[in-house]
Design an enzyme around this catalytic site. Structure first.
Site, mmCIF file in Angstrom:
data_model
loop_
_atom_site.group_PDB
_atom_site.id
_atom_site.type_symbol
_atom_site.label_atom_id
_atom_site.label_comp_id
_atom_site.label_asym_id
_atom_site.label_seq_id
_atom_site.Cartn_x
_atom_site.Cartn_y
_atom_site.Cartn_z
ATOM 1 N N ARG A 15 -12.049 -90.117 93.071
ATOM 2 C CA ARG A 15 -12.695 -90.730 91.946
ATOM 3 C C ARG A 15 -12.137 -90.698 90.531
ATOM 4 O O ARG A 15 -12.650 -91.569 90.019
ATOM 5 C CB ARG A 15 -14.062 -89.575 92.019
ATOM 6 N N LYS A 68 -31.395 -91.397 109.643
ATOM 7 C CA LYS A 68 -32.782 -92.031 109.454
ATOM 8 C C LYS A 68 -32.859 -93.602 109.319
ATOM 9 O O LYS A 68 -32.163 -94.173 108.388
ATOM 10 C CB LYS A 68 -33.441 -91.452 108.315
ATOM 11 N N GLY A 120 -22.176 -92.082 101.874
ATOM 12 C CA GLY A 120 -21.303 -90.821 101.739
ATOM 13 C C GLY A 120 -20.506 -90.620 102.943
ATOM 14 O O GLY A 120 -19.251 -90.483 102.895
ATOM 15 N N GLY A 145 -25.654 -94.106 97.571
ATOM 16 C CA GLY A 145 -26.916 -94.510 97.458
ATOM 17 C C GLY A 145 -26.996 -95.779 96.728
ATOM 18 O O GLY A 145 -27.980 -96.858 97.308
#
Ligand code: ADP
Ligand code: MG
Length: 396
Positions: free
Chosen positions: A38, A199, A352, A375
């Site tokens: 990152r 999900k 992720g 996200g």
């Protein structure tokens, strides 16, 4: 991208506030940085500004200090690593706003780098507080957003601050928007999207938005069970989201109507429990025992999904095919990750867990792009405008 970037603005002699995502993973025991990708991802923007004689003020969050000072979540170790990579000093402050910080910011010369203390030591950051945003803005002349992974949040340092300064995109943000936007706007066909993960409810928006753009949708992972249930199949004790069965049924119908080949697993690795001790077996999808759970896709499914992926020109992948954290249930995910990395196609990953799998297998440089935004990439591909992007100046 129709937003201005650092290329479109004069930066020489200016103090440039850059929002980066330095929320790097650290060893829980020693606090050592375990993966600095990152930090490295922000280098193109930082180097560009330094070469053009700007002074650079970096801001980031780190961990979840929830509005309080937590000594283990200070950014000094990150500054140290950045300094090693940049081969120049990186100054730090033990606050991110206030008189001391203002003094440090004013003292900066062209080519200097300052990393402010963790933004989330102030609850005002995540609350998007206007006064806090203004205090941050007062430190610089220009604002650059290079924190794509946080751009779906209307935080003070992401969208609030853009009200007070000329606000433009950094190179990482630009690359994310152009690559992910390219999937939606002009993908090369055949375009196949592979979805997995836990999900359906997390992925409804992206599934709906991507459906009209793909030729083929492949669905594995935990979410496949809800689709199988929507086809009235027996899925044993698999994780099923009852409130999403209707949505899944709607998506199946939509695919049929629009000529999208939506493929579900034809076999599965099943187990009594999703842990490393449970005995596992491969069964056909219509032979799942009532007492067992789907833990991974089976070998036949890997073969069928592989066939579709191999003939694709564009592939987007989000979500593991099974409980990849447990070795005996990681086979489907790893097989498809390796296959996708070998394709001669545009291959883009988001999420992720998906990014972790690609990194762990050392495949990151064998695919076209791994989004740094979990996200944020899902929301963007779901068709939402991200607050951190909306706040930037439009290209003239
Ligand atoms: P990403 O972070 O890439 O978007 P998700 O967060 O949607 O992916 O899903 C990742 C999680 O899904 C993993 O923790 C994995 O264990 C879980 N998962 C995958 N397959 C199954 C399954 N069959 N049953 C339960 N959980 C699953
Ligand atoms: Mg996830």
């Amino acid at each position: 991208m129709n937003k201005m970037t650092v290329r479109d603005i004069e930066v020489a002699g200016k103090r440039v506030l850059v929002r980066v995502d330095f929320n790097v993973p650290v060893d829980v025991k020693t606090g050592a940085i375990t993966d600095d990708s990152r930090i490295r991802a922000s280098l193109p923007t930082i180097k560009y500004l330094l070469e053009r004689k700007a002074s650079v003020i970096l801001m980031s969050h780190f961990g979840r200090p929830k509005g309080k000072v937590v000594d283990d979540m200070r950014l000094a170790p990150v500054a140290k690593r950045l300094s090693q990579i940049l081969e120049r000093p990186v100054k730090t402050t033990d606050e991110c706003i206030g008189p001391e910080v203002e003094k440090s910011a004013k003292a900066l010369k062209p080519g200097d780098v300052l990393l402010l203390e963790n933004l989330r030591f102030h609850a005002e950051e995540e609350a998007g507080d206007a006064d806090f945003a203004k205090a941050l803005a007062s430190l610089g002349d220009i604002y650059v957003n290079d924190a794509f992974g946080t751009s779906h949040r209307a935080h003070a340092s992401i969208s609030g601050i853009a009200k007070y300064l000329p606000a433009v995109a950094g190179f990482l943000l630009e690359k994310e928007i152009n690559t992910l936007g390219g999937l939606i706007e002009k993908p090369a066909h055949p375009f196949t999207s592979l979805f997995g993960g836990a999900k359906v409810s997390d992925k409804v928006a992206i599934l709906k938005n991507i459906m009209p753009r793909v030729n083929c949708l492949l669905i594995g992972g935990g979410m496949a069970a809800t689709f199988l249930k929507a086809q009235s199949r027996e899925v044993g004790t698999s994780l099923v989201e009852n409130e999403s069965i209707e949505t899944a049924a709607g998506l199946l119908k939509e695919a049929e109507k629009s000529g999208v080949r939506l493929l579900l697993p034809v076999d599965a690795v099943v187990a009594d429990e999703l842990n490393g001790e449970s005995k596992s077996a491969v069964v056909a999808i219509d032979a799942i025992p009532r007492t067992k759970k789907i833990a991974d896709i089976g070998p036949k499914t890997v073969e069928i999904f592989s066939r579709e992926l191999k003939r694709s020109k564009t592939v987007f992948w989000n979500g593991p095919m099974g409980v990849h954290e447990i070795p005996q249930f990681a086979g489907g995910t790893q097989a498809l990750a390796k296959l996708i990395a070998g394709l001669n196609a545009t291959t883009v990953m988001g999420g992720g867990s998906t990014a972790e799998v690609i990194d762990a297998l050392g495949l990151a440089d064998k695919v076209t792009f791994v989004s740094t935004g979990g996200g944020a990439s899902l929301e963007f591909l779901g068709g939402d405008e991200l607050p951190g992007v909306a706040a930037l100046r439009d290209k003239k």
